[in-house]
Motif scaffolding. Structure first.
Motif: not given
Length: 151
Positions: A71-78, A13-14, A91-92, A49-54
């Motif tokens: 971890k890699t997906i979150k860091q790269s997409t962020g 989630a976001t 906000k991450g 996903g939706m506006s608050d999660h993937i």
């Protein structure tokens, strides 16, 4: 060379489950995410996903752990979101994630489920979906008092 089928359904989630992934930018985010997955030498099977999660459904390579993958997906997409200024309110990503294995007989059902997120969420909020996934994948203590447990 190993021959594997490591089908993993992942959800995260976001930050604070804020509705920061707008409809216009989702396709670009999912496309970018698919590229990151391919660069990790994994096979993306479905991303939506939706506006608050993937949701990500992936055939993971055996030398990569699920936690390192997420971890890699979150860091790269962020970083991509921040660098491109695509989602100004983003906000991450929230800490933690859901991951469950899918057998070959469930592969198409999982793809269909992920590709139809808009339909599923017309009557179901994110936390209700997480409770359903917890039951489906027989995960104990994934959510307590309405809050996902962080790892």
């Amino acid at each position: 060379m190993p021959h594997t089928s490591l089908l993993i359904h992942i959800v995260f989630a976001t930050y604070n489950r804020d509705n920061t992934i707008n409809l216009q930018q989702r396709k670009d985010l999912y496309s970018y995410t698919g590229g990151v997955i391919k660069n990790l030498k994994c096979k993306p099977l479905a991303i939506d996903g939706m506006s608050d999660h993937i949701h990500i459904f992936v055939d993971l390579r055996p030398s990569l752990s699920v936690s390192d993958f997420v971890k890699t997906i979150k860091q790269s997409t962020g970083k991509w979101i921040r660098d491109t200024h695509r989602l100004l309110d983003f906000k991450g990503w929230q800490e933690g994630y859901f991951a469950g294995t899918v057998g070959p007989d469930g592969k198409q059902r999982c793809i269909n489920y992920i590709e139809n997120q808009g339909v599923h969420h017309k009557g179901q909020a994110f936390l209700a979906e997480m409770e359903w996934l917890k039951l489906k994948y027989e995960i104990e203590d994934f959510v307590k008092n309405g809050t996902p447990i962080e790892d």
